[in-house]
Design a protein around this motif. Structure first.
Motif, PDB file in Angstrom:
ATOM      1  N   ALA A   1      -9.132  -0.732  -4.639  1.00  0.00           N
ATOM      2  CA  ALA A   1     -10.548  -1.079  -4.751  1.00  0.00           C
ATOM      3  C   ALA A   1     -11.138  -0.493  -6.025  1.00  0.00           C
ATOM      4  O   ALA A   1     -11.879  -1.163  -6.754  1.00  0.00           O
TER       5      ALA A   1
ATOM      6  N   PRO B   1      -9.589  -7.803   2.276  1.00  0.00           N
ATOM      7  CA  PRO B   1      -8.484  -6.853   2.073  1.00  0.00           C
ATOM      8  C   PRO B   1      -7.302  -7.144   2.983  1.00  0.00           C
ATOM      9  O   PRO B   1      -7.480  -7.444   4.158  1.00  0.00           O
TER      10      PRO B   1
ATOM     11  N   CYS C   1      -5.463 -10.332  -1.882  1.00  0.00           N
ATOM     12  CA  CYS C   1      -6.075  -9.076  -1.461  1.00  0.00           C
ATOM     13  C   CYS C   1      -7.201  -8.676  -2.412  1.00  0.00           C
ATOM     14  O   CYS C   1      -6.966  -8.383  -3.589  1.00  0.00           O
TER      15      CYS C   1
ATOM     16  N   CYS D   1       0.824  -1.215   0.000  1.00  0.00           N
ATOM     17  CA  CYS D   1       0.000   0.000   0.000  1.00  0.00           C
ATOM     18  C   CYS D   1       0.858   1.265   0.000  1.00  0.00           C
ATOM     19  O   CYS D   1       0.491   2.264  -0.618  1.00  0.00           O
TER      20      CYS D   1
ATOM     21  N   MET E   1      -7.577  -1.366  -0.501  1.00  0.00           N
ATOM     22  CA  MET E   1      -8.592  -2.241  -1.057  1.00  0.00           C
ATOM     23  C   MET E   1      -9.924  -2.064  -0.330  1.00  0.00           C
ATOM     24  O   MET E   1     -10.928  -2.640  -0.705  1.00  0.00           O
ATOM     25  N   VAL E   2      -9.951  -1.250   0.719  1.00  0.00           N
ATOM     26  CA  VAL E   2     -11.143  -1.175   1.559  1.00  0.00           C
ATOM     27  C   VAL E   2     -12.133  -0.109   1.091  1.00  0.00           C
ATOM     28  O   VAL E   2     -13.274  -0.396   0.763  1.00  0.00           O
TER      29      VAL E   2
ATOM     30  N   PRO F   1     -11.519  -6.835  -2.352  1.00  0.00           N
ATOM     31  CA  PRO F   1     -12.392  -6.047  -1.468  1.00  0.00           C
ATOM     32  C   PRO F   1     -13.058  -6.911  -0.383  1.00  0.00           C
ATOM     33  O   PRO F   1     -13.354  -6.417   0.703  1.00  0.00           O
TER      34      PRO F   1
END
Ligand code: SF4
Lengths: 90, 377
Positions: free
Chosen positions: B355, B342, B337, B317, B347-348, B339
């Motif tokens: 995402a 995650p 990974c 990230c 990705m959240v 949604p």
């Protein structure tokens, strides 16, 4: 969560506490207009609503543009509207 | 010109793209969009495939859910699991992974974790539950911080005893400066965040052209806004200008929202430093509740562990947040990974680059490749 959704002010419900009833997509909820305390907010005005607060006044054309845009977001829009619906600010 | 037909005004979009292509010529440009909302629009509408290939849009650190470091999530979980606590948070924060799962997992283990739409809703939960202590997990940039400020003022006014905030509000200027200082990226300019700027205005960005010689244009969220902003950036470069401009003038005012800034100054102060996921510690980059409101500061009321937790090894990230890596270049993207499960924060939130790319970008990319193949280009 950083979305702003356009809402139209229906009525001021508590002038002292800067609370107003706003319609978003047909649903009416109370939000705070305290961040616009130095501007006049009246029924009929459009505002950008973010986490229960009016962020700025917008004109009707901007409101429509943003609404169209937000609607296109599909699920995220539904989530935001659901969240707005769940609000119980009084 | 692929996908342009789905625009509100396809003719305007076409004209803009044409003009952008002419201005870009054969040169290469790298523009960073700071705000996650822009990232979302870009992937949602496949803008990267509409723009000429020399123009690359890189995603910045402007998604507040994405930049929360793991240690702070762990502190939130610790708070949520204390006795007689109701822990309230925005929906997006529920699934952000800490080192022992997410707040959703804490809820499944029996903690009273509730999602709220607004900090004022959290205050209402406190008023409705006088025997419990209600904590609100406050996150967000300057867009959201004023709502927390108003809620603090209201809580004090009402003399509420059972309410506090775990404040994680961050400010946008320091990470922009950090990115400009980092040697990893050679940017040609910035698409400035729209809603943050409704609060702070456009003046705080002046150092970007003045000190770092990069243009910055505050942008709206419609796909046409993004195209218009890219056009304005290129025009500046071609004219030999370098300044802050405002494409989103219909909502953003130069001076910002003075009322919101006043309320922020009344209730919060800058922290000496704060940890950002992937960017490390950045000085004066976050807000703390000030002494006048210390009774409502969860960090003052509870002795939280406050342990710094390194990101999981697989998680990239940090690179994605700095714009160094594209989401699909992360080793676990779309496999470990997703949604649903995650590993990293990006990705959240729907505004997180991973995402947004997972949900929309991939399709556009595949479609663009297919069109490319059939057209023989
Ligand atoms: S794919 Fe997951 S772990 Fe990799 S950068 Fe994106 S959110 Fe982080």
């Amino acid at each position: 969560m950083c979305l702003g959704i356009p809402g139209q002010v229906v009525a001021m419900t508590d002038v002292e506490q800067y609370l107003a009833k706003v319609a978003v997509n047909g649903v009416q909820r109370v939000i705070s207009v305290r961040l616009l305390a130095d501007q006049s907010v009246e029924p009929g005005d459009w505002v950008l609503v973010h986490v229960g607060f009016a962020m700025s006044k917008i004109d009707e054309r901007e409101a429509q543009l943003t609404l169209d845009q937000v609607r296109k977001m599909g699920a995220d829009y539904v989530n935001e509207i659901d969240a707005f619906n769940s609000s119980e600010i009084v | 010109m692929k996908f342009v037909d789905e625009f509100r005004d396809p003719a305007a979009a076409r004209a803009l793209v044409k003009s952008i292509t002419r201005l870009a010529a054969d040169d290469e440009f790298k523009f960073m969009e700071v705000c996650g909302g822009h990232t979302h629009t870009i992937y949602r509408h496949g803008l990267e495939h509409i723009l000429p290939p020399g123009i690359e849009l890189v995603h910045g650190p402007g998604c507040p859910v994405c930049v929360i470091p793991m240690g702070r999530v762990d502190d939130a979980m610790w708070l949520a699991e204390q006795p007689d606590i109701i822990f309230t948070t925005f929906g997006d924060m529920m699934r952000v992974p800490g080192s022992k799962g997410s707040l959703l997992d804490a809820k499944a283990r029996g903690a009273d974790v509730r999602f709220v739409y607004s900090p004022l809703d959290a205050l209402k939960v406190a008023l409705d539950n006088p025997t419990k202590h209600v904590v609100f997990f406050a996150v967000g940039f300057e867009t959201t911080a004023p709502s927390s400020a108003v809620t603090l003022v209201r809580a004090k006014q009402l003399g509420v005893q059972n309410f506090s905030m775990f404040c994680n509000h961050v400010t946008i200027i320091p990470p922009i400066r950090a990115i400009l200082e980092s040697p990893d990226l050679r940017l040609s300019g910035f698409l400035g965040p729209g809603h943050v700027s409704t609060v702070i205005g456009t003046r705080p960005y002046r150092f970007v052209p003045q000190v770092y010689r990069k243009p910055l244009v505050v942008a709206g969220f419609e796909p046409l806004d993004i195209l218009a902003t890219v056009h304005m950036l290129l025009q500046q470069i071609r004219d030999g200008r370098c300044e802050v401009e405002n494409q989103y003038g219909r909502v953003v005012r130069e001076e910002g929202n003075l009322q919101a800034l006043k309320l922020l100054a009344e209730t919060m102060e800058l922290r000496p430093h704060f940890e950002w996921r992937g960017l490390g510690f950045i000085s004066q980059s976050a807000l703390k509740i000030n002494d006048a409101y210390a009774d409502f500061d969860a960090e003052e009321r509870f002795s939280m562990p406050g342990i710094r937790v390194a990101d999981p090894k697989a998680c990239q990230c940090g690179e994605v947040l700095k714009g160094v890596l594209k989401p699909w270049e992360c080793k676990v993207f779309g496999t470990a990974c997703t949604p649903e499960t995650p590993i990293g924060t990006c990705m959240v939130s729907p505004e997180g680059a991973c995402a947004a790319y997972y949900n929309f970008g991939r399709m556009h990319r595949e479609a663009a490749n297919m069109i490319g193949e059939t057209a023989g280009v």
